[in-house]
Design an enzyme around this catalytic site. Structure first.
Site, PDB file in Angstrom:
ATOM      1  N   ILE A   1      29.627  18.191  52.269  1.00 41.39           N
ATOM      2  CA  ILE A   1      29.649  17.296  53.431  1.00 41.39           C
ATOM      3  C   ILE A   1      30.921  17.436  54.264  1.00 41.39           C
ATOM      4  O   ILE A   1      31.067  16.767  55.288  1.00 41.39           O
ATOM      5  CB  ILE A   1      29.472  15.821  53.011  1.00 41.39           C
ATOM      6  CG1 ILE A   1      30.528  15.426  51.962  1.00 41.39           C
ATOM      7  CG2 ILE A   1      28.076  15.563  52.498  1.00 41.39           C
ATOM      8  CD1 ILE A   1      30.485  13.957  51.577  1.00 41.39           C
ATOM      9  N   GLY A   2      31.832  18.305  53.836  1.00 39.67           N
ATOM     10  CA  GLY A   2      33.040  18.501  54.635  1.00 39.67           C
ATOM     11  C   GLY A   2      34.123  19.207  53.856  1.00 39.67           C
ATOM     12  O   GLY A   2      33.940  19.598  52.707  1.00 39.67           O
ATOM     13  N   SER A   3      35.252  19.373  54.509  1.00 41.50           N
ATOM     14  CA  SER A   3      36.416  19.972  53.859  1.00 41.50           C
ATOM     15  C   SER A   3      37.658  19.315  54.431  1.00 41.50           C
ATOM     16  O   SER A   3      37.656  18.816  55.557  1.00 41.50           O
ATOM     17  CB  SER A   3      36.453  21.482  54.089  1.00 41.50           C
ATOM     18  OG  SER A   3      36.533  21.775  55.470  1.00 41.50           O
ATOM     19  N   GLY A   4      38.714  19.314  53.628  1.00 42.09           N
ATOM     20  CA  GLY A   4      39.941  18.662  54.057  1.00 42.09           C
ATOM     21  C   GLY A   4      41.166  19.442  53.654  1.00 42.09           C
ATOM     22  O   GLY A   4      41.090  20.644  53.374  1.00 42.09           O
ATOM     23  N   GLN A   5      42.296  18.748  53.637  1.00 45.26           N
ATOM     24  CA  GLN A   5      43.577  19.369  53.327  1.00 45.26           C
ATOM     25  C   GLN A   5      43.582  20.016  51.948  1.00 45.26           C
ATOM     26  O   GLN A   5      44.196  21.050  51.735  1.00 45.26           O
ATOM     27  CB  GLN A   5      44.676  18.294  53.405  1.00 45.26           C
ATOM     28  CG  GLN A   5      46.055  18.759  52.966  1.00 45.26           C
ATOM     29  CD  GLN A   5      46.633  19.795  53.910  1.00 45.26           C
ATOM     30  OE1 GLN A   5      46.281  19.839  55.083  1.00 45.26           O
ATOM     31  NE2 GLN A   5      47.520  20.632  53.389  1.00 45.26           N
TER      32      GLN A   5
ATOM     33  N   GLY B   1      40.640  20.712  49.912  1.00 42.88           N
ATOM     34  CA  GLY B   1      39.498  21.520  49.509  1.00 42.88           C
ATOM     35  C   GLY B   1      38.186  20.965  50.027  1.00 42.88           C
ATOM     36  O   GLY B   1      38.154  20.113  50.916  1.00 42.88           O
ATOM     37  N   VAL B   2      37.088  21.444  49.433  1.00 41.81           N
ATOM     38  CA  VAL B   2      35.738  21.087  49.877  1.00 41.81           C
ATOM     39  C   VAL B   2      35.331  19.729  49.295  1.00 41.81           C
ATOM     40  O   VAL B   2      35.689  19.384  48.169  1.00 41.81           O
ATOM     41  CB  VAL B   2      34.731  22.171  49.440  1.00 41.81           C
ATOM     42  CG1 VAL B   2      33.309  21.790  49.811  1.00 41.81           C
ATOM     43  CG2 VAL B   2      35.104  23.506  50.085  1.00 41.81           C
TER      44      VAL B   2
ATOM     45  N   LYS C   1      35.721  15.515  45.615  1.00 40.93           N
ATOM     46  CA  LYS C   1      36.661  16.420  46.276  1.00 40.93           C
ATOM     47  C   LYS C   1      37.146  17.453  45.267  1.00 40.93           C
ATOM     48  O   LYS C   1      37.766  17.104  44.257  1.00 40.93           O
ATOM     49  CB  LYS C   1      37.863  15.646  46.821  1.00 40.93           C
ATOM     50  CG  LYS C   1      37.503  14.629  47.889  1.00 40.93           C
ATOM     51  CD  LYS C   1      38.754  13.938  48.410  1.00 40.93           C
ATOM     52  CE  LYS C   1      38.398  12.905  49.470  1.00 40.93           C
ATOM     53  NZ  LYS C   1      39.596  12.230  50.016  1.00 40.93           N
TER      54      LYS C   1
ATOM     55  N   ASP D   1      49.957   8.714  55.956  1.00 47.12           N
ATOM     56  CA  ASP D   1      49.197   9.609  56.849  1.00 47.12           C
ATOM     57  C   ASP D   1      48.020   8.855  57.462  1.00 47.12           C
ATOM     58  O   ASP D   1      46.881   9.324  57.450  1.00 47.12           O
ATOM     59  CB  ASP D   1      48.718  10.833  56.071  1.00 47.12           C
ATOM     60  CG  ASP D   1      48.228  11.958  56.990  1.00 47.12           C
ATOM     61  OD1 ASP D   1      48.483  11.880  58.207  1.00 47.12           O
ATOM     62  OD2 ASP D   1      47.579  12.893  56.496  1.00 47.12           O
TER      63      ASP D   1
END
EC number: 2.7.10.2
Length: 527
Positions: free
Chosen positions: A277-281, A283-284, A299, A390
């Site tokens: 459903i997505g990726s971030g700082q 990982g997937v 995550k 953040d």
């Protein structure tokens, strides 16, 4: 003002053949000033009166016969017995571990022990005992509003209107907390008339000098449930009588603080991966299920992107943070690589994408409700001494019912990427950072307040990039010279004033989140 009194304290010291009687005078000081405050933290229990005790010895006048000795007073109990409370289940709860007790909505339970704020030991009417999540029950008192379907403790004006419009019935109503502490509001749906469109009316529940509650002053009651019952049968000053209570109770299960008490490590074999459903700082991110019945976000942490050992210790602390406006951390998988972080799943995804995809569709009231949700979550973190570091729209998520929750709080401390950690790095969130962060790397709740002001700007621009035409270096120079973001055209001046107050150059000049929440709620109630 200090009130002083002198009390004589007599103590008896017995030996095998005699006793000595001592009298001491104790000077007691009681502060009667309402302006004096206790310190926020206590490092040890202090007894100021101890140093003021003075001994006045008296000599023995003769031997005391053993038969005439006074008996010693009984020892105080080692623990004060905690009064057992009766609770009512707000939601169904299925046991996840052998130590859990099943809950059935609307049934009563006896609380035997509070293991921590989030998990309590309870007994059902059949005598079964086990641990239950505390946010699934409420004290079963007739004066406790949470046992009633029509009461919503933690809901904004805009969310109340959204619920009532979905119901769309004449006389549909809810009762919610007002912006003033300890006061309440009735929100009622009014159907369309010949000359008017459908509307929602908000009535303040007030208290008279006798302590009675009323909407129409001629009809006052000892309790709010009595008031609601009366207006369910009589309009008496309202545009319509209260016909249909609208509730969330039982329909949307809240997240629990971990899957069970003290359960922070999750067996990866209990997780099923459904889709990416997505990726971030780090990982997937996947949508998944835990034990085939609880939807979760999983995550996968890229190896080398995070200080894993430090984070695992921090995760045990983070799991104890539980609030309706924070994305709940359920636990971590550490038995094999990569490390997995398992959290509450939020159906509508990232707030930043949600704002951009719904550009032009969200009313100003909805945008303010988003800010109110985030401010509530940040006030909780501030109250618990936790810093986000953040805060931005990209790190907030939206639920299926359009509730916004804060995600990834505190995570940046464990990033190993210099491009993100260093204020000179390309990935460092300069545009959300106050001067003390990009100059001295100094974080606090007040640096989060600055970021919240920028987040409000993101919301009221429907997802624009702050300082969109400036590089990080240019932003640092502009902020240092006193430049601030402009007022978005969707933001009234009252909203912009709240934003602007977050951008004071010095941290001590910025409001607290508690003050911001009061300001935002005040605006929401008067729009």
């Amino acid at each position: 003002m200090i009130l002083s009194s002198y009390n004589t304290i007599q103590s008896v010291f017995c030996c095998c053949c005699c006793c000595s009687v001592q009298k001491r005078q104790m000077r007691t000081q009681i502060s009667l000033s309402t302006d004096e405050e206790l310190p926020e933290k206590y490092t040890q229990r202090r007894r100021p009166w101890l140093s003021q005790l003075s001994n006045k010895k008296q000599s023995n006048t003769g031997r005391v016969q053993p038969s005439k000795r006074k008996p010693l007073p009984p020892l105080p109990p080692s623990e004060v017995a905690e009064e057992k409370i009766q609770v009512k289940a707000l939601y169904d709860f299925l046991p996840r571990e052998p130590c859990n007790l099943a809950l059935r909505r609307a049934e009563e339970y006896l609380i035997l022990e509070k293991y921590n704020p989030h998990w309590w030991k309870a007994r059902d009417r059949l005598g079964n005992e086990g641990l239950i999540p505390s946010n699934y029950v409420t004290e079963n008192k007739i004066t406790n509003l949470e046992i009633y379907e029509w009461y919503h403790r933690n809901i904004t004006r805009n969310q109340a209107e959204h619920l009532l419009r979905q119901e769309s019935k004449e006389g549909a109503f809810i009762v919610r907390d007002s912006r003033h502490l300890g006061s309440y509001t009735i929100s009622v749906f009014m159907g369309a008339r010949r000359s008017t469109e459908a509307a929602i009316k908000h009535y303040q529940i007030k208290k008279n000098d006798s302590g009675q509650w009323y909407v129409a002053e001629r009809h006052a009651f000892q309790s709010i449930p009595e008031l609601i019952w009366y207006h369910q049968h009589n309009a008496a000053g309202l545009m319509t009588r209260l016909r249909y209570p609208v509730g969330l109770m039982g329909s949307c299960l809240p997240a629990t603080a971990g899957f069970s008490y003290e359960k922070w490590e999750i067996d990866p074999s209990e997780l099923a991966f459904i889709k990416e459903i997505g990726s971030g700082q780090f990982g997937v991110v996947h949508l998944g299920e835990w034990r085939s019945h609880i939807q979760v976000a999983i995550k996968a942490i890229n190896e080398g992107s995070m200080s894993e050992e430090d984070f695992i210790e921090e995760a045990k602390v983070m799991m104890k943070l539980s609030h309706s406006k924070l994305v709940q951390l359920y636990g971590v998988c550490i038995q094999r690589k990569p490390l997995y972080i398992v959290t509450e799943f939020m159906e509508n995804g990232c707030l930043l994408n949600y704002l951009r995809e719904n550009k032009g569709k969200l009313r100003k009231e909805m945008l303010l409700s988003v800010c109110q949700d985030i401010c509530e979550g940040m006030e909780y973190l501030e109250r618990n001494g936790y810093i986000h570091r953040d805060l931005a729209a990209r790190n907030c998520l939206v639920s299926s019912t359009c509730i916004v929750k804060i995600s990834d709080f505190g995570m940046t401390r464990y990033v190993l990427d210099d491009e993100y950690v260093s204020s000179f790095g390309a990935k460092f969130p300069i545009k959300w950072s106050p001067p003390e962060v990009f100059l001295f790397n100094k974080y606090s709740s007040k640096s989060d307040v600055w970021s919240f002001g920028v987040l409000m700007w993101e919301v009221f621009t429907e997802g624009k990039m702050p300082f969109e035409n400036k590089s990080n270096l240019q932003v640092v120079e502009a902020i240092s010279e006193g430049f601030r973001l402009y007022r978005p055209h969707l933001a009234p001046m009252s909203i912009y004033e709240v934003m602007y107050s977050c951008w004071h150059e010095k941290p001590e000049g910025r409001p607290t989140f508690a003050e911001l929440l009061r300001a935002v709620t005040e605006i929401a109630e008067t729009w």
